[in-house]
Write an enzyme that holds these catalytic residues in place. Structure first.
Site, short mmCIF file in Angstrom:
data_model
loop_
_atom_site.label_atom_id
_atom_site.label_comp_id
_atom_site.label_asym_id
_atom_site.label_seq_id
_atom_site.Cartn_x
_atom_site.Cartn_y
_atom_site.Cartn_z
N SER A 134 0.84 -1.20 0.00
CA SER A 134 0.00 0.00 0.00
C SER A 134 0.87 1.25 0.00
CB SER A 134 -0.88 0.01 1.25
OG SER A 134 -0.06 0.18 2.40
N GLU A 170 6.49 3.08 -9.22
CA GLU A 170 5.08 3.40 -9.48
C GLU A 170 4.56 2.61 -10.68
OE1 GLU A 170 3.36 5.00 -7.40
OE2 GLU A 170 4.79 6.25 -6.28
N GLY A 193 6.76 1.85 2.28
CA GLY A 193 8.21 1.81 2.07
C GLY A 193 8.64 1.10 0.80
N CYS A 232 -5.82 1.65 13.93
CA CYS A 232 -5.66 0.67 15.00
C CYS A 232 -4.22 0.23 15.23
CB CYS A 232 -6.54 -0.55 14.74
SG CYS A 232 -5.89 -1.62 13.45
ZN ZN Z 1 -6.80 -1.01 11.42
#
Ligand code: ZN
Length: 210
Positions: free
Chosen positions: A22, A94, A26, A153
């Site tokens: 995602s 990319e 990194g 989270c």
């Molecule tokens: Zn989460």
């Protein structure tokens, strides 16, 4: 963590490495690390990125922490071939923004003995596999999936959640436009729906971003 499972005793043996994940995971930092290490070894390296990605610098692959390396912006993957003569290592950043012909280009280069390192987003902001990355993952010798940290989270994040209202698929943006989310937090915003006719997965937003 052992993340590069590479045999280097024959430098002319080509292969494909994919670094995917995602945003904020990194990927580019890992790509730059591998390319810089090849440069230290005096290997001839060329780096390409889509001309569409002009967030920071026209000519450089720039990661979020300012670790930069020179690159060539190109409009299509086919432009790599004439520029990759007499080269030992080709980097592509990319890669999700390229068309599917990137897969054939990378395999052609690897077949010629070139080490090809491709970095890109594996899923778009809706959680759907992005551009040529799935096919590259399937045909690559080595795949490294890197993760961000979920801003809600603190778990490992694999989704790039778009936090501004914009429905075009290609939207190059930064911290203000995206946030990394884990599967659980993302699924609470975008419940995955399996299309019973095609068997393919689609995400449907139930969130009004206004
Ligand atoms: Zn989460």
């Amino acid at each position: 963590m052992f993340i590069e499972n590479i045999r280097l005793e024959n430098p002319r043996r080509g292969f494909i490495e994919v670094i995917c994940g995602s945003m904020f995971s990194g990927k580019t930092e890992e790509l730059i690390r591998r390319l810089k290490r090849a440069k230290y070894a005096k290997q001839r390296v060329e780096i390409f990125k889509p001309a569409i990605d002009q967030r920071y610098d026209e000519k450089k692959v720039v990661s979020h922490d300012d670790n930069a390396i020179h690159s060539t912006p190109i409009k299509s993957a086919a432009e790599i071939l004439p520029m990759a003569t007499n080269i030992e290592v080709v980097g592509v950043d990319e890669a999700q923004f390229f068309e599917d012909d990137l897969v054939a280009v990378c395999n052609h280069l690897a077949n010629k003995g070139i080490r090809v390192i491709v970095a890109g987003l594996d899923m778009d902001y809706l959680g759907v596999p992005f551009g040529p990355i799935p096919q590259l993952v399937a045909t690559a010798e080595y795949v490294t999936k890197v993760h961000a940290i979920c801003v809600k989270c603190g778990s490992l994040a694999n989704h790039s959640h778009r936090i501004v209202k914009e429905e075009t698929l290609v939207m190059v943006g930064e911290m203000e436009a995206y946030e990394p989310l884990c599967r659980l937090c993302f699924s609470q915003l975008y419940p995955p729906l399996l299309n019973p006719e095609t068997g393919s997965m689609a995400n449907v937003s139930n969130v009004d971003l206004d």
